[in-house]
Design a protein around this motif. Structure first.
Motif, PDB file in Angstrom:
ATOM      1  N   ASN A  93      64.650  -0.841 -41.018  1.00 40.46           N
ATOM      2  CA  ASN A  93      63.896  -2.045 -40.673  1.00 40.46           C
ATOM      3  C   ASN A  93      63.055  -1.904 -39.412  1.00 40.46           C
ATOM      4  O   ASN A  93      62.571  -2.904 -38.886  1.00 40.46           O
ATOM      5  CB  ASN A  93      64.865  -3.219 -40.529  1.00 40.46           C
ATOM      6  N   LYS A  94      62.851  -0.686 -38.943  1.00 42.91           N
ATOM      7  CA  LYS A  94      62.141  -0.515 -37.674  1.00 42.91           C
ATOM      8  C   LYS A  94      60.665  -0.886 -37.741  1.00 42.91           C
ATOM      9  O   LYS A  94      60.055  -1.174 -36.721  1.00 42.91           O
ATOM     10  CB  LYS A  94      62.303   0.910 -37.149  1.00 42.91           C
ATOM     11  N   ASN A  95      60.078  -0.924 -38.925  1.00 42.02           N
ATOM     12  CA  ASN A  95      58.658  -1.239 -39.047  1.00 42.02           C
ATOM     13  C   ASN A  95      58.388  -2.686 -39.434  1.00 42.02           C
ATOM     14  O   ASN A  95      57.248  -3.037 -39.723  1.00 42.02           O
ATOM     15  CB  ASN A  95      58.009  -0.303 -40.074  1.00 42.02           C
ATOM     16  N   VAL A  96      59.407  -3.524 -39.413  1.00 43.11           N
ATOM     17  CA  VAL A  96      59.232  -4.936 -39.736  1.00 43.11           C
ATOM     18  C   VAL A  96      58.455  -5.603 -38.597  1.00 43.11           C
ATOM     19  O   VAL A  96      58.797  -5.453 -37.432  1.00 43.11           O
ATOM     20  CB  VAL A  96      60.593  -5.630 -39.947  1.00 43.11           C
ATOM     21  N   LYS A  97      57.398  -6.320 -38.973  1.00 37.66           N
ATOM     22  CA  LYS A  97      56.525  -6.963 -37.969  1.00 37.66           C
ATOM     23  C   LYS A  97      56.650  -8.488 -37.970  1.00 37.66           C
ATOM     24  O   LYS A  97      56.351  -9.131 -36.973  1.00 37.66           O
ATOM     25  CB  LYS A  97      55.064  -6.600 -38.236  1.00 37.66           C
ATOM     26  N   ASP A  98      57.071  -9.052 -39.073  1.00 42.07           N
ATOM     27  CA  ASP A  98      57.147 -10.504 -39.214  1.00 42.07           C
ATOM     28  C   ASP A  98      58.238 -11.076 -38.312  1.00 42.07           C
ATOM     29  O   ASP A  98      59.408 -10.716 -38.445  1.00 42.07           O
ATOM     30  CB  ASP A  98      57.432 -10.853 -40.675  1.00 42.07           C
ATOM     31  N   PRO A  99      57.889 -11.968 -37.369  1.00 45.19           N
ATOM     32  CA  PRO A  99      58.881 -12.528 -36.437  1.00 45.19           C
ATOM     33  C   PRO A  99      60.023 -13.267 -37.135  1.00 45.19           C
ATOM     34  O   PRO A  99      61.163 -13.206 -36.689  1.00 45.19           O
ATOM     35  CB  PRO A  99      58.077 -13.482 -35.560  1.00 45.19           C
ATOM     36  N   VAL A 100      59.714 -13.929 -38.242  1.00 48.76           N
ATOM     37  CA  VAL A 100      60.766 -14.653 -38.970  1.00 48.76           C
ATOM     38  C   VAL A 100      61.747 -13.668 -39.587  1.00 48.76           C
ATOM     39  O   VAL A 100      62.968 -13.850 -39.504  1.00 48.76           O
ATOM     40  CB  VAL A 100      60.136 -15.572 -40.049  1.00 48.76           C
ATOM     41  N   GLU A 101      61.219 -12.610 -40.174  1.00 48.85           N
ATOM     42  CA  GLU A 101      62.083 -11.589 -40.777  1.00 48.85           C
ATOM     43  C   GLU A 101      62.905 -10.879 -39.701  1.00 48.85           C
ATOM     44  O   GLU A 101      64.088 -10.593 -39.903  1.00 48.85           O
ATOM     45  CB  GLU A 101      61.235 -10.578 -41.554  1.00 48.85           C
ATOM     46  N   ILE A 102      62.299 -10.614 -38.558  1.00 52.23           N
ATOM     47  CA  ILE A 102      63.028  -9.992 -37.446  1.00 52.23           C
ATOM     48  C   ILE A 102      64.183 -10.882 -37.022  1.00 52.23           C
ATOM     49  O   ILE A 102      65.307 -10.407 -36.813  1.00 52.23           O
ATOM     50  CB  ILE A 102      62.087  -9.699 -36.261  1.00 52.23           C
ATOM     51  N   GLN A 103      63.920 -12.178 -36.919  1.00 49.27           N
ATOM     52  CA  GLN A 103      64.979 -13.113 -36.521  1.00 49.27           C
ATOM     53  C   GLN A 103      66.093 -13.154 -37.562  1.00 49.27           C
ATOM     54  O   GLN A 103      67.273 -13.182 -37.219  1.00 49.27           O
ATOM     55  CB  GLN A 103      64.402 -14.516 -36.305  1.00 49.27           C
ATOM     56  N   ASN A 104      65.730 -13.132 -38.850  1.00 51.12           N
ATOM     57  CA  ASN A 104      66.738 -13.100 -39.909  1.00 51.12           C
ATOM     58  C   ASN A 104      67.596 -11.842 -39.827  1.00 51.12           C
ATOM     59  O   ASN A 104      68.820 -11.888 -39.977  1.00 51.12           O
ATOM     60  CB  ASN A 104      66.085 -13.190 -41.291  1.00 51.12           C
ATOM     61  N   LEU A 105      66.955 -10.711 -39.582  1.00 49.66           N
ATOM     62  CA  LEU A 105      67.690  -9.449 -39.450  1.00 49.66           C
ATOM     63  C   LEU A 105      68.587  -9.459 -38.210  1.00 49.66           C
ATOM     64  O   LEU A 105      69.710  -8.933 -38.248  1.00 49.66           O
ATOM     65  CB  LEU A 105      66.716  -8.273 -39.405  1.00 49.66           C
ATOM     66  N   MET A 106      68.092 -10.051 -37.135  1.00 53.63           N
ATOM     67  CA  MET A 106      68.899 -10.159 -35.919  1.00 53.63           C
ATOM     68  C   MET A 106      70.134 -11.025 -36.166  1.00 53.63           C
ATOM     69  O   MET A 106      71.243 -10.676 -35.728  1.00 53.63           O
ATOM     70  CB  MET A 106      68.079 -10.771 -34.779  1.00 53.63           C
ATOM     71  N   ASN A 107      69.965 -12.134 -36.871  1.00 47.27           N
ATOM     72  CA  ASN A 107      71.097 -13.005 -37.177  1.00 47.27           C
ATOM     73  C   ASN A 107      72.129 -12.283 -38.034  1.00 47.27           C
ATOM     74  O   ASN A 107      73.327 -12.406 -37.808  1.00 47.27           O
ATOM     75  CB  ASN A 107      70.621 -14.285 -37.867  1.00 47.27           C
ATOM     76  N   LYS A 108      71.660 -11.516 -39.015  1.00 48.08           N
ATOM     77  CA  LYS A 108      72.576 -10.746 -39.862  1.00 48.08           C
ATOM     78  C   LYS A 108      73.326  -9.705 -39.028  1.00 48.08           C
ATOM     79  O   LYS A 108      74.533  -9.530 -39.172  1.00 48.08           O
ATOM     80  CB  LYS A 108      71.829 -10.071 -40.995  1.00 48.08           C
ATOM     81  N   ALA A 109      72.605  -9.032 -38.133  1.00 49.21           N
ATOM     82  CA  ALA A 109      73.235  -8.022 -37.284  1.00 49.21           C
ATOM     83  C   ALA A 109      74.274  -8.656 -36.358  1.00 49.21           C
ATOM     84  O   ALA A 109      75.329  -8.076 -36.123  1.00 49.21           O
ATOM     85  CB  ALA A 109      72.178  -7.281 -36.473  1.00 49.21           C
ATOM     86  N   LYS A 110      73.999  -9.846 -35.858  1.00 47.44           N
ATOM     87  CA  LYS A 110      74.964 -10.538 -34.993  1.00 47.44           C
ATOM     88  C   LYS A 110      76.221 -10.910 -35.774  1.00 47.44           C
ATOM     89  O   LYS A 110      77.334 -10.795 -35.251  1.00 47.44           O
ATOM     90  CB  LYS A 110      74.335 -11.785 -34.369  1.00 47.44           C
ATOM     91  N   ARG A 111      76.047 -11.334 -37.021  1.00 46.94           N
ATOM     92  CA  ARG A 111      77.214 -11.621 -37.873  1.00 46.94           C
ATOM     93  C   ARG A 111      78.015 -10.349 -38.125  1.00 46.94           C
ATOM     94  O   ARG A 111      79.253 -10.352 -38.073  1.00 46.94           O
ATOM     95  CB  ARG A 111      76.784 -12.245 -39.196  1.00 46.94           C
ATOM     96  N   ASP A 112      77.305  -9.246 -38.367  1.00 47.18           N
ATOM     97  CA  ASP A 112      77.984  -7.966 -38.585  1.00 47.18           C
ATOM     98  C   ASP A 112      78.723  -7.511 -37.328  1.00 47.18           C
ATOM     99  O   ASP A 112      79.816  -6.945 -37.410  1.00 47.18           O
ATOM    100  CB  ASP A 112      76.985  -6.895 -39.015  1.00 47.18           C
ATOM    101  N   LEU A 113      78.138  -7.771 -36.180  1.00 52.30           N
ATOM    102  CA  LEU A 113      78.793  -7.430 -34.914  1.00 52.30           C
ATOM    103  C   LEU A 113      80.099  -8.205 -34.761  1.00 52.30           C
ATOM    104  O   LEU A 113      81.114  -7.641 -34.331  1.00 52.30           O
ATOM    105  CB  LEU A 113      77.861  -7.716 -33.731  1.00 52.30           C
ATOM    106  N   GLU A 114      80.083  -9.466 -35.115  1.00 52.26           N
ATOM    107  CA  GLU A 114      81.316 -10.264 -35.040  1.00 52.26           C
ATOM    108  C   GLU A 114      82.377  -9.723 -35.992  1.00 52.26           C
ATOM    109  O   GLU A 114      83.561  -9.715 -35.663  1.00 52.26           O
ATOM    110  CB  GLU A 114      81.022 -11.733 -35.329  1.00 52.26           C
ATOM    111  N   VAL A 115      81.955  -9.259 -37.155  1.00 51.63           N
ATOM    112  CA  VAL A 115      82.908  -8.648 -38.098  1.00 51.63           C
ATOM    113  C   VAL A 115      83.510  -7.391 -37.475  1.00 51.63           C
ATOM    114  O   VAL A 115      84.728  -7.182 -37.536  1.00 51.63           O
ATOM    115  CB  VAL A 115      82.223  -8.322 -39.443  1.00 51.63           C
ATOM    116  N   ILE A 116      82.674  -6.576 -36.864  1.00 50.20           N
ATOM    117  CA  ILE A 116      83.173  -5.357 -36.215  1.00 50.20           C
ATOM    118  C   ILE A 116      84.176  -5.727 -35.129  1.00 50.20           C
ATOM    119  O   ILE A 116      85.252  -5.130 -35.042  1.00 50.20           O
ATOM    120  CB  ILE A 116      82.006  -4.538 -35.624  1.00 50.20           C
ATOM    121  N   ARG A 117      83.837  -6.708 -34.319  1.00 48.25           N
ATOM    122  CA  ARG A 117      84.734  -7.111 -33.221  1.00 48.25           C
ATOM    123  C   ARG A 117      86.056  -7.666 -33.742  1.00 48.25           C
ATOM    124  O   ARG A 117      87.090  -7.472 -33.112  1.00 48.25           O
ATOM    125  CB  ARG A 117      84.044  -8.134 -32.333  1.00 48.25           C
TER     126      ARG A 117
END
Length: 81
Positions: free
Chosen positions: A43-67
């Motif tokens: 996802n490094k080439n994603v430019k859309d701010p909305v899509e970036i925010q969606n990916l960030m939210n998913k990553a934060k949820r995944d981080l909580e699962v890891i923790r």
């Protein structure tokens, strides 16, 4: 991507890798690290701010699962010894 968004993404990436290194089981640890790297590279080439925010939210949820999983893995593996 704005500089502040880039910094937030990189911070999240680093935190996820750092937390994944706490898995005591080698297979879980390497799998988590590989999946994190692959997902961020994919996802490094994603430019859309909305899509970036969606990916960030998913990553934060995944981080909580890891923790949540890391303490469980320590309990599980401690019982095996």
């Amino acid at each position: 991507m704005a500089a502040s968004s880039r910094a937030k993404v990189l911070d999240l990436y680093r935190v996820m890798l750092r937390e994944s290194k706490h898995f005591s089981a080698y297979n879980y640890r390497t799998y988590a690290i590989r999946r994190i790297r692959d997902a961020f590279r994919e996802n490094k080439n994603v430019k859309d701010p909305v899509e970036i925010q969606n990916l960030m939210n998913k990553a934060k949820r995944d981080l909580e699962v890891i923790r949540r999983q890391v303490p469980d893995m320590r309990i599980c593996c401690d019982n095996l010894i």
